[in-house]
Design a protein around this motif. Structure first.
Motif, mmCIF file in Angstrom:
data_model
loop_
_atom_site.group_PDB
_atom_site.id
_atom_site.type_symbol
_atom_site.label_atom_id
_atom_site.label_comp_id
_atom_site.label_asym_id
_atom_site.label_seq_id
_atom_site.Cartn_x
_atom_site.Cartn_y
_atom_site.Cartn_z
ATOM 1 N N VAL A 1 -16.201 -7.202 19.416
ATOM 2 C CA VAL A 1 -15.804 -5.843 19.783
ATOM 3 C C VAL A 1 -15.097 -5.816 21.141
ATOM 4 N N GLY A 2 -14.747 -6.997 21.646
ATOM 5 C CA GLY A 2 -13.982 -7.080 22.887
ATOM 6 C C GLY A 2 -14.721 -6.617 24.116
ATOM 7 N N ALA A 3 -16.064 -6.636 24.075
ATOM 8 C CA ALA A 3 -16.849 -6.070 25.174
ATOM 9 C C ALA A 3 -17.645 -7.097 25.962
ATOM 10 N N GLY A 4 -17.952 -8.243 25.350
ATOM 11 C CA GLY A 4 -18.912 -9.163 25.956
ATOM 12 C C GLY A 4 -18.489 -9.736 27.290
ATOM 13 N N SER A 5 -17.246 -10.185 27.405
ATOM 14 C CA SER A 5 -16.801 -10.747 28.677
ATOM 15 C C SER A 5 -16.793 -9.676 29.764
ATOM 16 N N LYS A 6 -16.403 -8.474 29.399
ATOM 17 C CA LYS A 6 -16.397 -7.367 30.363
ATOM 18 C C LYS A 6 -17.807 -7.058 30.836
ATOM 19 N N VAL A 7 -18.770 -7.048 29.906
ATOM 20 C CA VAL A 7 -20.158 -6.777 30.268
ATOM 21 C C VAL A 7 -20.679 -7.842 31.231
ATOM 22 N N MET A 8 -20.348 -9.099 30.976
ATOM 23 C CA MET A 8 -20.822 -10.171 31.850
ATOM 24 C C MET A 8 -20.190 -10.064 33.238
ATOM 25 N N VAL A 9 -18.914 -9.772 33.291
ATOM 26 C CA VAL A 9 -18.243 -9.612 34.592
ATOM 27 C C VAL A 9 -18.830 -8.437 35.358
ATOM 28 N N GLU A 10 -19.042 -7.329 34.658
ATOM 29 C CA GLU A 10 -19.604 -6.147 35.312
ATOM 30 C C GLU A 10 -21.038 -6.374 35.784
ATOM 31 N N ASP A 11 -21.734 -7.323 35.169
ATOM 32 C CA ASP A 11 -23.099 -7.654 35.582
ATOM 33 C C ASP A 11 -23.133 -8.671 36.704
ATOM 34 N N GLY A 12 -21.991 -8.938 37.317
ATOM 35 C CA GLY A 12 -21.967 -9.789 38.497
ATOM 36 C C GLY A 12 -21.771 -11.262 38.222
ATOM 37 N N GLU B 1 -8.843 -12.256 21.319
ATOM 38 C CA GLU B 1 -10.048 -12.755 21.975
ATOM 39 C C GLU B 1 -10.221 -12.051 23.310
ATOM 40 N N ASP B 2 -11.472 -12.020 23.818
ATOM 41 C CA ASP B 2 -11.677 -11.454 25.152
ATOM 42 C C ASP B 2 -12.067 -12.509 26.180
ATOM 43 N N PHE B 3 -11.992 -13.807 25.808
ATOM 44 C CA PHE B 3 -12.345 -14.901 26.715
ATOM 45 C C PHE B 3 -11.608 -14.835 28.038
ATOM 46 N N SER B 4 -10.321 -14.494 28.007
ATOM 47 C CA SER B 4 -9.493 -14.612 29.211
ATOM 48 C C SER B 4 -9.972 -13.732 30.356
ATOM 49 N N ARG B 5 -10.761 -12.702 30.071
ATOM 50 C CA ARG B 5 -11.281 -11.875 31.160
ATOM 51 C C ARG B 5 -12.180 -12.674 32.105
ATOM 52 N N ILE B 6 -12.821 -13.719 31.572
ATOM 53 C CA ILE B 6 -13.748 -14.503 32.405
ATOM 54 C C ILE B 6 -12.989 -15.324 33.441
ATOM 55 N N PRO B 7 -12.044 -16.187 33.061
ATOM 56 C CA PRO B 7 -11.292 -16.893 34.100
ATOM 57 C C PRO B 7 -10.473 -15.956 34.987
ATOM 58 N N GLU B 8 -9.973 -14.860 34.419
ATOM 59 C CA GLU B 8 -9.215 -13.928 35.251
ATOM 60 C C GLU B 8 -10.093 -13.283 36.307
ATOM 61 N N THR C 1 -19.648 -30.058 38.710
ATOM 62 C CA THR C 1 -20.553 -29.046 38.156
ATOM 63 C C THR C 1 -20.052 -28.621 36.789
ATOM 64 N N TYR C 2 -20.958 -28.662 35.821
ATOM 65 C CA TYR C 2 -20.613 -28.241 34.456
ATOM 66 C C TYR C 2 -21.329 -26.934 34.171
ATOM 67 N N ILE C 3 -20.548 -25.920 33.804
ATOM 68 C CA ILE C 3 -21.075 -24.579 33.547
ATOM 69 C C ILE C 3 -20.832 -24.243 32.079
ATOM 70 N N VAL C 4 -21.894 -23.912 31.365
ATOM 71 C CA VAL C 4 -21.752 -23.500 29.960
ATOM 72 C C VAL C 4 -22.099 -22.023 29.859
ATOM 73 N N LEU C 5 -21.187 -21.250 29.300
ATOM 74 C CA LEU C 5 -21.337 -19.802 29.227
ATOM 75 C C LEU C 5 -21.354 -19.376 27.756
ATOM 76 N N PHE C 6 -22.434 -18.713 27.364
ATOM 77 C CA PHE C 6 -22.594 -18.218 26.005
ATOM 78 C C PHE C 6 -22.473 -16.698 26.045
ATOM 79 N N GLN C 7 -21.376 -16.207 25.462
ATOM 80 C CA GLN C 7 -20.984 -14.815 25.620
ATOM 81 C C GLN C 7 -21.331 -13.964 24.412
ATOM 82 N N PRO C 8 -21.868 -12.781 24.627
ATOM 83 C CA PRO C 8 -22.106 -11.844 23.522
ATOM 84 C C PRO C 8 -20.840 -11.039 23.207
ATOM 85 N N ALA C 9 -20.882 -10.343 22.085
ATOM 86 C CA ALA C 9 -19.986 -9.214 21.780
ATOM 87 C C ALA C 9 -18.502 -9.511 21.908
ATOM 88 N N GLU C 10 -18.076 -10.708 21.497
ATOM 89 C CA GLU C 10 -16.637 -10.961 21.469
ATOM 90 C C GLU C 10 -15.963 -10.140 20.395
#
Length: 413
Positions: A140-151, A336-343, A129-138
């Motif tokens: 300001v350090g908020a985009g990955s957090k917003v995506m995680v908080e949105d489930g 960067e705020d990318f690491s919040r996603i794999p974490e 399975t290949y998953i491509v994730l396009f993240q907003p708001a890097e």
């Protein structure tokens, strides 16, 4: 034929539209959490490629492509631009006043879209399975957090590994990668200290917050020089000092804006604790009538590459691009705020740097010792990555890294 060769067979035919998308994104940048047109472009393309697409985190977009049994790989690109007025003179320069893709996120989006198309067209060459994730708001350090908080972790398959890249002022045609810390943690901090205002002619009637804040600025210089172990990395920058409005009035407060960078969570905690201790101590010494206030914002996590993942991806890069194209990355003070996603998924990751500077220009600047003067870095109004071969290399890097994990197809598929 290897699965990498099979998937990349059609890359030359795809690079034309990848360049067009890159230039379109560069002309029409969007600020953090305002990436509506970018998200629509991404969504439309992914749907056309055959991905299952989900909006997550407002302007975030995730595409999922299943192709039989096997591991799941998540690849991420950030989408937002910066409040910077462009000065590149490019024919495709920003048409939005005061907004520019000054950090290369247009490169990230277009190269991941290119990889997504090749992976879809070449799905007979891999399984998983290949998953491509396009993240907003890097920015300001908020985009990955917003995506995680949105489930995010409940709305898409759990990946086995996560991958990301960032264009940087390195020679085009090269990739820099390393295990361990590669990007620093960052904290922005607003400090408000309080005094007692008075007329400028009667300083004895005041508790002067300008003098208080000045003492704090000087004392903060000792956090790195005297409280951080030699060999450990930390940066404490006072970027703004604001107090008062006229020459003959002593104000009742002053504000400082700080930026802190570290490569180690323990050092990060110690530095932040030292800053708060110094500020509180100076306020007591000055007789401040109120406790100081601390407001943390734009916080970025440490980016630490998993050793096993990094070694595997580095080997795949070396096999495909050749050893001379692969550099050992130096730790960067960017964040960067990318690491919040794999974490959030509890999975390992690696993050590599993609060169975007004309190689001869870079070599000349290194030889002259003028890299920082002659080569515009990320966030500069003159930042302009070389289109070729940067886009091609970025597309290939995503494909090669993903296929180092995705299985070869089996006869039973």
């Amino acid at each position: 034929m290897s699965n990498v060769s099979a998937v990349l067979t059609g890359i030359e035919a795809e690079l034309g539209w990848v360049r067009e998308i890159y230039q379109n994104l560069h002309r029409h940048p969007e600020l953090s959490l305002e990436e509506h047109q970018t998200a629509k472009l991404v969504t439309d393309r992914l749907l056309a490629f055959g991905y299952e697409v989900k909006p997550i985190g407002g302007t975030g977009v995730v595409g999922v492509l299943a192709s039989g049994d096997g591991p799941a790989v998540l690849a991420r690109a950030d989408m937002d631009a910066l409040p910077v007025t462009e000065a590149t003179g490019l024919p495709y320069a920003s048409e939005v006043g005061g907004v520019m893709h000054a950090c290369g996120h247009d490169v990230h989006v277009s190269t991941l879209l290119g990889a997504a198309k090749l992976m879809a067209d070449g799905r007979d060459a891999w399984s998983g399975t290949y998953i491509v994730l396009f993240q907003p708001a890097e920015e300001v350090g908020a985009g990955s957090k917003v995506m995680v908080e949105d489930g995010l972790t409940t709305k898409i398959p759990r990946p086995d590994v996560a991958l990301a890249q960032h264009v940087m002022p390195l020679p085009a045609g090269t990739i820099a990668i390393k295990p361990g810390p590669v990007l620093s943690a960052a904290d922005s901090l607003k400090i408000t200290v309080y005094g007692t205002g008075a007329h400028g002619s009667m300083p004895h009637m005041s508790v002067d917050p300008v003098v208080l804040a000045s003492s704090i600025v000087l004392r903060l210089q000792t956090v790195v020089s005297r409280e951080t172990r030699p060999g450990e990395f930390a940066v404490v920058t006072v970027g703004a000092f604001n107090a008062g409005a006229t020459a003959n009035i002593i104000p009742d407060r002053a504000t400082l804006l700080l930026n802190i960078r570290t490569y180690d969570d323990a050092v990060r905690s110690a530095v932040l604790a030292a800053i708060e201790r110094i500020v509180k101590g100076e306020c007591v010494t000055a007789g401040s009538p109120r406790e100081p206030e601390f407001e943390y914002y734009d916080r970025f996590p440490l980016t630490t590459n998993d050793s096993a993942v990094t070694d595997r991806v580095t080997a795949a890069f070396t096999s495909h691009f050749g050893a001379t194209a692969i550099q050992h990355a130096l730790p960067q003070t960017a964040s960067e705020d990318f690491s919040r996603i794999p974490e959030a998924f509890g999975v390992p990751y690696t993050f590599w740097l993609l060169g975007g500077v004309e190689p001869e220009t870079y070599r000349a600047a290194v030889a002259n010792g003028t890299v920082f003067q002659d080569i515009p870095a990320n966030h500069s109004p003159s930042f302009a990555p070389l289109v070729d071969p940067t886009l091609s290399l970025g597309v290939q890097a995503h494909v090669v890294a993903a296929l180092s994990y995705l299985s070869q197809p089996t006869d039973s598929r």
